[in-house]
Design a protein around this motif. Sequence first.
Motif, mmCIF file in Angstrom:
data_model
loop_
_atom_site.group_PDB
_atom_site.id
_atom_site.type_symbol
_atom_site.label_atom_id
_atom_site.label_comp_id
_atom_site.label_asym_id
_atom_site.label_seq_id
_atom_site.Cartn_x
_atom_site.Cartn_y
_atom_site.Cartn_z
ATOM 1 N N ARG A 150 0.859 -1.188 0.000
ATOM 2 C CA ARG A 150 0.000 0.000 0.000
ATOM 3 C C ARG A 150 0.893 1.236 0.000
ATOM 4 N N ALA A 151 0.386 2.341 -0.499
ATOM 5 C CA ALA A 151 1.133 3.597 -0.478
ATOM 6 C C ALA A 151 1.606 3.875 0.945
ATOM 7 N N GLY A 152 2.897 4.216 1.074
ATOM 8 C CA GLY A 152 3.474 4.526 2.376
ATOM 9 C C GLY A 152 4.155 3.346 3.057
ATOM 10 N N GLU A 153 3.835 2.117 2.647
ATOM 11 C CA GLU A 153 4.487 0.958 3.266
ATOM 12 C C GLU A 153 5.938 0.871 2.806
ATOM 13 N N GLU A 154 6.775 0.286 3.662
ATOM 14 C CA GLU A 154 8.211 0.225 3.398
ATOM 15 C C GLU A 154 8.753 -1.174 3.625
ATOM 16 N N LEU A 156 5.344 4.715 -3.058
ATOM 17 C CA LEU A 156 4.838 6.088 -3.158
ATOM 18 C C LEU A 156 3.365 6.089 -3.566
ATOM 19 N N GLU A 157 2.936 4.992 -4.188
ATOM 20 C CA GLU A 157 1.541 4.746 -4.564
ATOM 21 C C GLU A 157 1.277 3.272 -4.271
ATOM 22 N N ASP A 158 0.006 2.842 -4.268
ATOM 23 C CA ASP A 158 -0.258 1.413 -4.159
ATOM 24 C C ASP A 158 0.583 0.734 -5.222
ATOM 25 N N LEU A 159 1.233 -0.363 -4.852
ATOM 26 C CA LEU A 159 2.327 -0.895 -5.647
ATOM 27 C C LEU A 159 2.196 -2.387 -5.888
ATOM 28 N N ASP A 160 2.537 -2.798 -7.099
ATOM 29 C CA ASP A 160 2.611 -4.215 -7.470
ATOM 30 C C ASP A 160 3.893 -4.371 -8.281
ATOM 31 N N ILE A 161 4.875 -5.092 -7.725
ATOM 32 C CA ILE A 161 6.151 -5.260 -8.422
ATOM 33 C C ILE A 161 6.523 -6.730 -8.555
ATOM 34 N N VAL A 162 7.328 -6.996 -9.583
ATOM 35 C CA VAL A 162 7.922 -8.310 -9.776
ATOM 36 C C VAL A 162 9.410 -8.165 -9.497
ATOM 37 N N VAL A 163 9.917 -9.000 -8.610
ATOM 38 C CA VAL A 163 11.330 -8.997 -8.240
ATOM 39 C C VAL A 163 11.947 -10.292 -8.756
ATOM 40 N N ARG A 204 4.659 -3.320 -12.028
ATOM 41 C CA ARG A 204 3.444 -3.594 -12.815
ATOM 42 C C ARG A 204 2.414 -2.491 -12.608
ATOM 43 N N LYS A 205 2.395 -1.916 -11.387
ATOM 44 C CA LYS A 205 1.433 -0.859 -11.056
ATOM 45 C C LYS A 205 2.019 -0.011 -9.945
ATOM 46 N N GLY A 206 1.887 1.314 -10.060
ATOM 47 C CA GLY A 206 2.293 2.208 -8.990
ATOM 48 C C GLY A 206 3.655 2.844 -9.201
ATOM 49 N N LYS A 207 4.177 3.399 -8.119
ATOM 50 C CA LYS A 207 5.468 4.088 -8.122
ATOM 51 C C LYS A 207 6.158 3.766 -6.813
ATOM 52 N N GLY A 232 22.457 4.371 -0.695
ATOM 53 C CA GLY A 232 22.316 5.793 -0.391
ATOM 54 C C GLY A 232 21.829 6.655 -1.536
ATOM 55 N N ASN A 233 21.595 6.077 -2.714
ATOM 56 C CA ASN A 233 21.120 6.834 -3.875
ATOM 57 C C ASN A 233 19.653 6.521 -4.146
ATOM 58 N N GLU A 234 18.871 7.572 -4.403
ATOM 59 C CA GLU A 234 17.446 7.411 -4.659
ATOM 60 C C GLU A 234 17.178 7.046 -6.118
ATOM 61 N N HIS A 235 16.268 6.084 -6.308
ATOM 62 C CA HIS A 235 15.805 5.694 -7.642
ATOM 63 C C HIS A 235 14.284 5.593 -7.578
ATOM 64 N N ILE A 236 13.590 6.316 -8.452
ATOM 65 C CA ILE A 236 12.141 6.204 -8.551
ATOM 66 C C ILE A 236 11.848 5.238 -9.691
ATOM 67 N N VAL A 237 11.097 4.187 -9.390
ATOM 68 C CA VAL A 237 10.803 3.163 -10.382
ATOM 69 C C VAL A 237 9.295 3.134 -10.630
ATOM 70 N N THR A 238 8.931 3.119 -11.916
ATOM 71 C CA THR A 238 7.540 3.126 -12.368
ATOM 72 C C THR A 238 7.389 2.058 -13.452
ATOM 73 N N PRO A 239 6.190 1.876 -13.990
ATOM 74 C CA PRO A 239 6.044 0.914 -15.089
ATOM 75 C C PRO A 239 6.847 1.292 -16.342
ATOM 76 N N GLU A 240 7.358 2.506 -16.411
ATOM 77 C CA GLU A 240 8.113 2.957 -17.579
ATOM 78 C C GLU A 240 9.600 2.623 -17.520
ATOM 79 N N ASN A 241 10.101 2.097 -16.392
ATOM 80 C CA ASN A 241 11.526 1.780 -16.305
ATOM 81 C C ASN A 241 11.738 0.517 -15.471
#
Length: 90
Positions: free
Chosen positions: A25-29, A78-85, A44-47, A54-63
């Motif tokens: 969910r958005a905000g979970e870590e 940062l948003e509700d999230l669905d990722i494949v690792v 797959r969904k979200g950001k 120590g370096n920040e990377h923002i990952v979205t469905p576009e990268n």
Amino acid sequence: MDEKEKQIANVLKEKDFDVMNIQLRAGEEVKEHHVEANVLIVVRKGKVQFMVEGNEHIVTPENILHMKPLEKHALKALEDLDIVVTKISL
């Protein structure tokens, strides 16, 4: 994603690679950790915000994010999230 919070499920586990699905969910870590494998993150969904060594990377469905073995990383949805690792040992 149903009403549950953080969901982590193994999709496929073999000797040299592992595929997982993580839903947050958005905000979970996920706290800082490392793995002894190359890691590919596909959103797959979200950001999501990854902190890698120590370096920040923002990952979205576009990268896609690649992390080398033993790189310390943490993430925050940062948003509700669905990722494949995908973890690949060479």
